[in-house]
Design a protein around this motif. Structure first.
Motif, PDB file in Angstrom:
ATOM      1  N   GLY A   1      36.883  80.702  38.438  1.00  9.87           N
ATOM      2  CA  GLY A   1      36.114  81.771  37.828  1.00  9.87           C
ATOM      3  C   GLY A   1      34.709  81.292  37.555  1.00  9.87           C
ATOM      4  N   PHE A   2      33.831  82.229  37.250  1.00 12.45           N
ATOM      5  CA  PHE A   2      32.482  81.843  36.873  1.00 12.45           C
ATOM      6  C   PHE A   2      31.871  82.886  35.962  1.00 12.45           C
ATOM      7  CE2 PHE A   2      32.108  83.904  41.003  1.00 12.45           C
ATOM      8  CZ  PHE A   2      31.087  84.805  40.814  1.00 12.45           C
ATOM      9  N   ILE A   3      30.861  82.442  35.223  1.00 14.26           N
ATOM     10  CA  ILE A   3      30.140  83.279  34.275  1.00 14.26           C
ATOM     11  C   ILE A   3      28.684  83.344  34.710  1.00 14.26           C
ATOM     12  CG2 ILE A   3      29.387  83.490  31.871  1.00 14.26           C
ATOM     13  CD1 ILE A   3      31.863  81.849  31.108  1.00 14.26           C
ATOM     14  N   ASN A   4      28.106  84.522  34.738  1.00 14.37           N
ATOM     15  CA  ASN A   4      26.675  84.689  35.007  1.00 14.37           C
ATOM     16  C   ASN A   4      25.976  85.002  33.692  1.00 14.37           C
ATOM     17  OD1 ASN A   4      26.683  84.400  37.823  1.00 14.37           O
ATOM     18  ND2 ASN A   4      27.396  86.487  38.063  1.00 14.37           N
ATOM     19  N   PHE A   5      24.862  84.302  33.459  1.00 21.52           N
ATOM     20  CA  PHE A   5      24.141  84.499  32.203  1.00 21.52           C
ATOM     21  C   PHE A   5      22.684  84.108  32.355  1.00 21.52           C
ATOM     22  CE2 PHE A   5      25.617  80.192  32.299  1.00 21.52           C
ATOM     23  CZ  PHE A   5      24.555  79.453  31.825  1.00 21.52           C
ATOM     24  N   PRO A   6      21.784  84.801  31.653  1.00 20.37           N
ATOM     25  CA  PRO A   6      20.404  84.325  31.553  1.00 20.37           C
ATOM     26  C   PRO A   6      20.252  83.554  30.242  1.00 20.37           C
ATOM     27  CG  PRO A   6      20.488  86.606  30.889  1.00 20.37           C
ATOM     28  CD  PRO A   6      21.888  86.195  31.259  1.00 20.37           C
ATOM     29  N   PRO A   7      19.883  82.272  30.278  1.00 13.31           N
ATOM     30  CA  PRO A   7      19.671  81.544  29.033  1.00 13.31           C
ATOM     31  C   PRO A   7      18.362  81.981  28.376  1.00 13.31           C
ATOM     32  CG  PRO A   7      19.143  80.152  30.888  1.00 13.31           C
ATOM     33  CD  PRO A   7      19.676  81.431  31.441  1.00 13.31           C
ATOM     34  N   VAL A   8      18.384  82.103  27.072  1.00  8.90           N
ATOM     35  CA  VAL A   8      17.187  82.479  26.317  1.00  8.90           C
ATOM     36  C   VAL A   8      17.012  81.461  25.192  1.00  8.90           C
ATOM     37  CG1 VAL A   8      16.003  84.349  25.111  1.00  8.90           C
ATOM     38  CG2 VAL A   8      17.719  84.895  26.838  1.00  8.90           C
ATOM     39  N   PRO A   9      16.411  80.277  25.524  1.00  2.13           N
ATOM     40  CA  PRO A   9      16.292  79.221  24.517  1.00  2.13           C
ATOM     41  C   PRO A   9      15.556  79.646  23.254  1.00  2.13           C
ATOM     42  CG  PRO A   9      15.791  78.357  26.689  1.00  2.13           C
ATOM     43  CD  PRO A   9      15.919  79.838  26.828  1.00  2.13           C
TER      44      PRO A   9
ATOM     45  N   CYS B   1      20.415  81.382  22.345  1.00  5.32           N
ATOM     46  CA  CYS B   1      21.671  81.974  22.784  1.00  5.32           C
ATOM     47  C   CYS B   1      21.623  82.265  24.276  1.00  5.32           C
ATOM     48  CB  CYS B   1      21.973  83.247  22.001  1.00  5.32           C
ATOM     49  SG  CYS B   1      20.822  84.577  22.332  1.00  5.32           S
ATOM     50  N   VAL B   2      22.770  82.653  24.817  1.00  6.62           N
ATOM     51  CA  VAL B   2      22.851  83.172  26.180  1.00  6.62           C
ATOM     52  C   VAL B   2      23.434  84.577  26.076  1.00  6.62           C
ATOM     53  CG1 VAL B   2      23.147  80.925  27.272  1.00  6.62           C
ATOM     54  CG2 VAL B   2      25.150  82.225  26.624  1.00  6.62           C
ATOM     55  N   TYR B   3      23.121  85.399  27.054  1.00  4.94           N
ATOM     56  CA  TYR B   3      23.664  86.749  27.110  1.00  4.94           C
ATOM     57  C   TYR B   3      24.546  86.831  28.349  1.00  4.94           C
ATOM     58  CZ  TYR B   3      20.042  87.677  23.706  1.00  4.94           C
ATOM     59  OH  TYR B   3      19.256  87.644  22.589  1.00  4.94           O
ATOM     60  N   VAL B   4      25.857  86.862  28.157  1.00  3.40           N
ATOM     61  CA  VAL B   4      26.784  86.882  29.282  1.00  3.40           C
ATOM     62  C   VAL B   4      26.688  88.236  29.977  1.00  3.40           C
ATOM     63  CG1 VAL B   4      29.200  86.758  29.957  1.00  3.40           C
ATOM     64  CG2 VAL B   4      28.326  85.226  28.186  1.00  3.40           C
ATOM     65  N   CYS B   5      26.401  88.191  31.284  1.00  4.94           N
ATOM     66  CA  CYS B   5      26.242  89.417  32.071  1.00  4.94           C
ATOM     67  C   CYS B   5      27.500  89.770  32.845  1.00  4.94           C
ATOM     68  CB  CYS B   5      25.095  89.263  33.069  1.00  4.94           C
ATOM     69  SG  CYS B   5      23.502  89.102  32.299  1.00  4.94           S
ATOM     70  N   ASP B   6      28.225  88.748  33.325  1.00  4.10           N
ATOM     71  CA  ASP B   6      29.363  89.003  34.191  1.00  4.10           C
ATOM     72  C   ASP B   6      30.320  87.825  34.108  1.00  4.10           C
ATOM     73  OD1 ASP B   6      30.790  90.429  36.215  1.00  4.10           O
ATOM     74  OD2 ASP B   6      30.004  89.018  37.698  1.00  4.10           O
ATOM     75  N   ILE B   7      31.613  88.129  34.096  1.00  2.68           N
ATOM     76  CA  ILE B   7      32.657  87.114  34.181  1.00  2.68           C
ATOM     77  C   ILE B   7      33.538  87.485  35.351  1.00  2.68           C
ATOM     78  CG2 ILE B   7      34.634  86.042  33.055  1.00  2.68           C
ATOM     79  CD1 ILE B   7      33.338  86.757  30.373  1.00  2.68           C
ATOM     80  N   THR B   8      33.710  86.564  36.294  1.00  4.84           N
ATOM     81  CA  THR B   8      34.549  86.796  37.469  1.00  4.84           C
ATOM     82  C   THR B   8      35.706  85.819  37.419  1.00  4.84           C
ATOM     83  OG1 THR B   8      32.629  87.468  38.743  1.00  4.84           O
ATOM     84  CG2 THR B   8      34.580  86.867  39.984  1.00  4.84           C
TER      85      THR B   8
END
Length: 51
Positions: free
Chosen positions: A29-37, A41-48
């Motif tokens: 599986g994998f998680i897509n996220f844009p990090p916002v230092p 925090c990070v904002y999780v966009c998608d979990i596959t």
């Protein structure tokens, strides 16, 4: 606490920032996220999950 190194976690490995991809459970599986230092925090966009 999230630090500036979060912009280099996961893939793609050739550049910083942008949408990142992080594998878990041996690539099942994998998680897509844009990090916002600056928000620490990070904002999780998608979990596959390939279960």
């Amino acid at each position: 606490m999230l630090g500036p190194e979060s912009a280099r976690v996961g893939r793609p490995t050739d550049r910083e920032g942008g949408l990142r991809e992080f594998d878990f459970l041996g690539g099942r599986g994998f998680i897509n996220f844009p990090p916002v230092p600056r928000h620490e925090c990070v904002y999780v966009c998608d979990i596959t999950w390939y279960g």
